[in-house]
Write a protein that holds these residues in place. Structure first.
Motif, PDB file in Angstrom:
ATOM      1  N   HIS A   1       0.813  -1.221   0.000  1.00 44.09           N
ATOM      2  CA  HIS A   1       0.000   0.000   0.000  1.00 44.09           C
ATOM      3  C   HIS A   1       0.844   1.268   0.000  1.00 44.09           C
ATOM      4  CE1 HIS A   1      -3.682  -2.317   0.263  1.00 44.09           C
ATOM      5  NE2 HIS A   1      -3.014  -3.116   1.074  1.00 44.09           N
TER       6      HIS A   1
ATOM      7  N   CYS B   1      -7.590   1.587  -4.880  1.00 44.25           N
ATOM      8  CA  CYS B   1      -7.276   0.436  -4.036  1.00 44.25           C
ATOM      9  C   CYS B   1      -8.361   0.333  -2.970  1.00 44.25           C
ATOM     10  CB  CYS B   1      -5.904   0.628  -3.388  1.00 44.25           C
ATOM     11  SG  CYS B   1      -5.373  -0.797  -2.430  1.00 44.25           S
TER      12      CYS B   1
ATOM     13  N   CYS C   1      -8.010  -0.038  -0.021  1.00 41.51           N
ATOM     14  CA  CYS C   1      -7.594   0.610   1.227  1.00 41.51           C
ATOM     15  C   CYS C   1      -8.002   2.078   1.255  1.00 41.51           C
ATOM     16  CB  CYS C   1      -6.093   0.476   1.430  1.00 41.51           C
ATOM     17  SG  CYS C   1      -5.114   1.570   0.379  1.00 41.51           S
TER      18      CYS C   1
ATOM     19  N   ASN D   1      -6.661   4.383  -0.826  1.00 39.00           N
ATOM     20  CA  ASN D   1      -5.670   5.123  -1.614  1.00 39.00           C
ATOM     21  C   ASN D   1      -5.907   4.921  -3.102  1.00 39.00           C
ATOM     22  OD1 ASN D   1      -4.271   5.980   0.656  1.00 39.00           O
ATOM     23  ND2 ASN D   1      -2.812   4.290   0.595  1.00 39.00           N
TER      24      ASN D   1
ATOM     25  N   CYS E   1      -1.781   2.359  -5.287  1.00 37.02           N
ATOM     26  CA  CYS E   1      -0.962   1.516  -4.403  1.00 37.02           C
ATOM     27  C   CYS E   1      -0.142   0.511  -5.229  1.00 37.02           C
ATOM     28  CB  CYS E   1      -1.844   0.732  -3.440  1.00 37.02           C
ATOM     29  SG  CYS E   1      -2.530   1.736  -2.120  1.00 37.02           S
TER      30      CYS E   1
HETATM   31 ZN   LIG Z   1      -3.865   0.247  -1.019  1.00 34.51          ZN
END
Ligand SMILES: [Zn+2]
Length: 425
Positions: free
Chosen positions: A280, A290, A292, A294, A297
């Motif tokens: 990440h 992503c 997550c 973000n 990544c």
């Molecule tokens: Zn990520």
């Protein structure tokens, strides 16, 4: 976590040394001085450390005489002799016929590790499969069982593992008292809230299962849980291309991407055991989304997941080997998109850790990792620029057994120091 007791201890000593040098002169609270004194003079730790140094020297070189060990380790001949005798009596070392007769003094007797002096088990569980291996002290596989499973759930999976271990005990004729323990690899991390506990690369339903305790109760052996990149790095250091390297980073291409980090011969796991979660790191600002949160990544470009997507495979059901059968043009398209992010990742690893090598491997099939490595040229300039390309990046253990073999190296790695007594049974 149990894996890192000894390592953490070493790390602590190093850290304390740094504190002594850099902070004490400006006047640190007296309380800290007491800590420094007690940590530095642990005699049993020193003895265990010396034993480990001797074992490590023989492991790296295959066979060594006592004189050679003394020369390589800077231990006194007397210390080496005492340790070698102790380890021989414990059955951990075997001595062989004298290498050379004649000359002055006694002929030199080479020592090797006795493969049957210790065993360990590695278990790799992921979204699609369960793999269990049993290895001896020198890493030779003595039992292997691979079972495809879809989205494993805790209770049936633990029952299945128990059944396979019983089968193993019936089939494999070894001295089971020499079993050091079990290393387990699962997509993690566990009990840690963070970016990598989300998304398709984690295993659902296992959050509240204490795998170490449950498996330990089933087997009666110590169980250690680790992430795939860390165990792959330990496996590489034990049996692979990193045998002679003290500082290296292992980039593990699995469903996601992680890094196992060795600095000065010690694994570095970080403050909360999450060091190396490099998947990440943002390498393409504003790039691919992503899970997550973000954008851009690293693991959205360099991972099995990214390769599956580029090749039109369903990431939830595809197996790494399926990539060997896809249209080459599609795979090349993935390669094309992975090269730049991978070069950035290597550059960061080299600059942060002054790594002798960045080793690339994982569960991606070996021919495909080789293809990727061929494309990673030229590398960015870094502190390692003066080393040849072939030293800066290397092919590591790859393919379906990588994590299980690394997991099996965990108990050995773990046992050589504090719980050394197990070897004396
Ligand atoms: Zn990520």
């Amino acid at each position: 976590m149990a894996t890192s007791n000894s390592i953490h201890h070493n790390y602590k000593i190093k850290l304390i040394a740094v504190i002594t040098l850099s902070i004490l002169p400006v006047g640190f609270p007296i309380g800290y001085k007491a800590v420094i004194t007690t940590s530095g003079t642990n005699l049993e730790h020193a003895r265990a450390h010396n034993r480990r140094v001797v074992i490590e020297a023989i492991r790296l070189n295959g066979e060594l005489t006592r004189a050679e060990i003394a020369r390589l380790t800077s231990l006194t001949p007397q210390t080496v002799s005492n340790i070698a005798t102790e380890l021989e009596l414990a059955g951990l070392l075997s001595s062989h016929l004298p290498r050379r007769a004649g000359g002055r003094g006694q002929p030199a007797t080479p020592l090797t590790l006795n493969p049957d002096s210790a065993y360990s088990i590695g278990i790799h569980l992921d979204h699609q499969s369960l793999l269990i291996v049993l290895v001896d002290l020198t890493g030779t596989v003595r039992f292997r069982k691979f079972i495809p499973i879809r989205k494993p759930q805790p209770e049936p999976t633990l029952a299945l593992i128990e059944k396979i271990l019983q089968e193993m005990r019936q089939q494999v004729k070894i001295d089971w008292r020499k079993m050091l323990g079990v290393g387990v690899v699962m997509p993690g991390p566990f009990g840690v809230e963070g970016i990598s506990s989300q998304g398709p690369t984690t295993l659902h339903g296992w959050d509240n299962v204490d795998i170490e305790a449950r498996l330990s109760a089933i087997t009666g052996w110590p169980v250690t849980l680790e992430n795939d990149a860390t165990v792959a790095a330990i496996g590489e250091r034990f049996h692979g291309v990193a045998k002679q390297l003290s500082s290296f980073v292992y980039l593990y291409i699995g469903t996601g991407l992680g890094a196992g980090i060795f600095t000065d011969g010690r694994i570095y796991t970080g403050h909360a055991h999450n060091a190396g979660e490099v998947g990440h790191m943002v390498v393409q600002p504003g790039g691919r989304e992503c899970y997550c949160g973000n954008k851009g990544c690293l693991e959205r470009y360099v991972s099995l997941q990214a390769a599956y997507e580029a090749c039109g495979l369903d990431p939830m059901s595809a197996m790494p080997e399926d990539l060997l059968n896809v249209d080459e043009a599609l795979f090349d398209k993935w390669l094309e998109s992975a090269v730049e992010p991978a070069l950035q990742a290597i550059n960061i690893m080299e600059c942060v850790f002054d790594a002798q090598s960045v080793i690339i491997g994982g569960t991606m099939p070996k021919p495909l990792v080789e293809k990727l490595i061929k494309r990673l040229t030229p590398l960015y300039s870094s502190v390692r620029s003066r080393s040849p390309q072939g030293m800066r990046i290397r092919l590591g253990m790859s393919g379906s057994d990588t994590a299980a073999l690394g997991a099996a190296a965990l108990p050995i790695f773990d046992e050589f120091n504090p719980q050394y007594e197990v070897l004396l049974k």
